[in-house]
Design a protein around this motif. Structure first.
Motif, PDB file in Angstrom:
ATOM      1  N   LYS A 150       0.841  -1.193   0.000  1.00  0.00           N
ATOM      2  CA  LYS A 150       0.000   0.000   0.000  1.00  0.00           C
ATOM      3  C   LYS A 150       0.875   1.241   0.000  1.00  0.00           C
ATOM      4  N   GLU A 151       0.509   2.232  -0.823  1.00  0.00           N
ATOM      5  CA  GLU A 151       1.216   3.501  -0.831  1.00  0.00           C
ATOM      6  C   GLU A 151       0.725   4.379   0.313  1.00  0.00           C
ATOM      7  N   VAL A 152       1.668   4.976   1.049  1.00  0.00           N
ATOM      8  CA  VAL A 152       1.331   5.823   2.192  1.00  0.00           C
ATOM      9  C   VAL A 152       2.110   7.135   2.076  1.00  0.00           C
ATOM     10  N   ASP A 153       1.382   8.245   2.154  1.00  0.00           N
ATOM     11  CA  ASP A 153       2.016   9.558   2.173  1.00  0.00           C
ATOM     12  C   ASP A 153       2.302   9.914   3.629  1.00  0.00           C
ATOM     13  N   ILE A 154       3.521   9.705   4.072  1.00  0.00           N
ATOM     14  CA  ILE A 154       3.840   9.895   5.480  1.00  0.00           C
ATOM     15  C   ILE A 154       3.846  11.371   5.882  1.00  0.00           C
ATOM     16  N   LYS A 155       3.920  12.285   4.906  1.00  0.00           N
ATOM     17  CA  LYS A 155       3.875  13.709   5.243  1.00  0.00           C
ATOM     18  C   LYS A 155       2.495  14.122   5.752  1.00  0.00           C
ATOM     19  N   LYS A 156       1.473  13.343   5.453  1.00  0.00           N
ATOM     20  CA  LYS A 156       0.142  13.632   5.979  1.00  0.00           C
ATOM     21  C   LYS A 156       0.112  13.459   7.500  1.00  0.00           C
ATOM     22  N   TYR A 157       1.010  12.633   8.002  1.00  0.00           N
ATOM     23  CA  TYR A 157       1.001  12.293   9.419  1.00  0.00           C
ATOM     24  C   TYR A 157       2.150  12.940  10.197  1.00  0.00           C
ATOM     25  N   VAL A 158       3.285  13.108   9.560  1.00  0.00           N
ATOM     26  CA  VAL A 158       4.436  13.772  10.191  1.00  0.00           C
ATOM     27  C   VAL A 158       4.843  14.930   9.292  1.00  0.00           C
ATOM     28  N   GLU A 159       4.396  16.127   9.636  1.00  0.00           N
ATOM     29  CA  GLU A 159       4.636  17.280   8.779  1.00  0.00           C
ATOM     30  C   GLU A 159       6.044  17.823   8.940  1.00  0.00           C
ATOM     31  N   GLN A 160       6.569  17.764  10.151  1.00  0.00           N
ATOM     32  CA  GLN A 160       7.885  18.354  10.400  1.00  0.00           C
ATOM     33  C   GLN A 160       8.668  17.533  11.404  1.00  0.00           C
ATOM     34  N   ILE A 161       9.981  17.511  11.194  1.00  0.00           N
ATOM     35  CA  ILE A 161      10.906  16.848  12.108  1.00  0.00           C
ATOM     36  C   ILE A 161      11.845  17.905  12.676  1.00  0.00           C
ATOM     37  N   ASP A 162      12.093  17.842  13.973  1.00  0.00           N
ATOM     38  CA  ASP A 162      13.005  18.784  14.628  1.00  0.00           C
ATOM     39  C   ASP A 162      14.233  18.049  15.138  1.00  0.00           C
ATOM     40  N   LEU A 163      15.355  18.763  15.132  1.00  0.00           N
ATOM     41  CA  LEU A 163      16.602  18.193  15.648  1.00  0.00           C
ATOM     42  C   LEU A 163      16.639  18.335  17.162  1.00  0.00           C
ATOM     43  N   LEU A 164      17.111  17.307  17.840  1.00  0.00           N
ATOM     44  CA  LEU A 164      17.278  17.357  19.279  1.00  0.00           C
ATOM     45  C   LEU A 164      18.475  18.229  19.637  1.00  0.00           C
ATOM     46  N   GLU A 165      18.390  18.894  20.775  1.00  0.00           N
ATOM     47  CA  GLU A 165      19.529  19.676  21.244  1.00  0.00           C
ATOM     48  C   GLU A 165      20.690  18.740  21.575  1.00  0.00           C
ATOM     49  N   GLY A 166      21.875  19.189  21.267  1.00  0.00           N
ATOM     50  CA  GLY A 166      23.048  18.385  21.558  1.00  0.00           C
ATOM     51  C   GLY A 166      23.404  17.406  20.453  1.00  0.00           C
TER      52      GLY A 166
END
Length: 245
Positions: A150-166
Motif C-alpha cells: 500500500k502507498e502511504v504519504d507519510i507527510k500527511k502524518y508527520v509534517e515536520q521533524i526537529d533536531l534534538l539539542e546536543g
C-alpha cells in the motif's frame, strides 16, 4: 454496574521488548494480583475489560502509555496505586491511576503521539536529510503488508521533524487519523533516502499520546430547570413539550 479506570505508565529498558499482547497480559495479571475484581465482557468468551490506547512496537520505549480498565466495584485509589506498582514487572512503572468518566475508550480518541529518536553518528549525517524532509509537500512510501502493498504519504502524518539539542537525534509529532498513521521505521527510511546512507536509531521513545477530549454535558441554566421547548406565548400554561395553550 462497572467502574471505569485509566492508568498511565511507562515502559522502558528491557520491557521495551515485551510485545503488545504480552503487555496486556502483564497488566491483567498485575491487576488480578492486587485483589481487585476485573469486569468482564459479555458473550461466549468473556475477557477482562482492559485496552491500551495504542500498540507500542517491539523495541520502542514508552514514557506515557495509557490503559483503560473496568472493575466490578470501586477501589481506594491510594491503595490501588501502591498495589499495582508492587505487581508490575521490572521496566513497567505506574505514573498515575484514577477513575475516568469518558464514554469512549482512549483507543477511540487518539489524536496524535510524539516520538524521540536518538541516532548513531554525528548530526551532519542527518541534518540535511531533516531539512529535505521538511521541505517536501508529500512523501509517498510503499508499505509492505501480507494482504498487499500500500502507498502511504507519510507527510500527511508527520509534517515536520526537529533536531534534538546536543546533536543526538530527532523529535516529531505524528498524527493518528481514521485512515491510519505513519510508523517510526518509515520516518527513518525516508531520512535514510535523503541522507544517502542507512540511519540507525540507537533508541526510539514514544514520549506522549494525545487524546481528543470529549465534550462535557452543558451545565443547567442557573435559577431553575432547563427550558423544555420553544418560546412561550403570553398567558396560558405550558404543555410538557414546551408549548402553551
Amino acid at each position: 454496574m462497572n467502574f471505569n479506570y485509566q492508568m498511565r505508565y511507562s515502559k522502558t529498558g528491557r520491557a521495551r521488548f515485551i510485545s503488545h499482547l504480552d503487555t496486556l497480559r502483564c497488566l491483567v495479571r498485575a491487576l488480578r494480583r492486587t485483589g481487585v475484581e476485573l469486569a468482564f465482557s459479555q458473550g461466549m468468551r468473556p475477557k477482562p475489560i482492559l485496552s491500551l490506547a495504542m500498540p507500542l512496537g517491539v523495541g520502542i520505549e514508552g514514557e506515557d502509555e495509557i490503559c483503560d480498565f473496568s472493575l466490578k466495584s470501586r477501589a481506594p485509589l491510594t491503595e490501588l496505586a501502591k498495589d499495582i506498582t508492587r505487581e508490575l514487572p521490572q521496566g513497567i512503572e505506574l505514573r498515575s491511576v484514577g477513575p475516568t468518566f469518558d464514554r469512549a475508550k482512549a483507543a477511540a480518541r487518539v489524536d496524535s503521539c510524539s516520538y524521540r529518536m536518538e541516532l548513531s553518528g554525528s548530526a551532519s549525517a542527518y541534518e540535511d536529510a531533516v531539512r529535505q524532509y521538511n521541505a517536501e509537500s508529500e512523501l509517498v512510501l510503499m508499505r509492505r503488508r501480507p494482504k498487499g502493498d500500500k502507498e502511504v504519504d507519510i507527510k500527511k502524518y508527520v509534517e515536520q521533524i526537529d533536531l534534538l539539542e546536543g546533536d543526538r537525534g530527532i523529535t516529531f509529532d505524528m498524527k493518528v487519523t481514521p485512515e491510519g498513521t505513519a510508523r517510526p521505521d518509515e520516518i527513518i527510511s525516508a531520512l535514510s533516502g535523503f541522507a544517502g546512507q542507512e540511519l540507525k536509531p540507537e533508541r526510539i521513545v514514544r514520549t506522549r499520546i494525545r487524546l481528543i477530549e470529549e465534550e462535557q454535558p452543558k451545565a443547567p441554566r442557573p435559577g431553575g430547570k432547563p427550558r423544555l421547548g420553544g418560546k412561550p406565548r403570553p398567558g396560558g400554561r405550558p404543555r410538557p413539550n414546551g408549548r402553551r395553550r
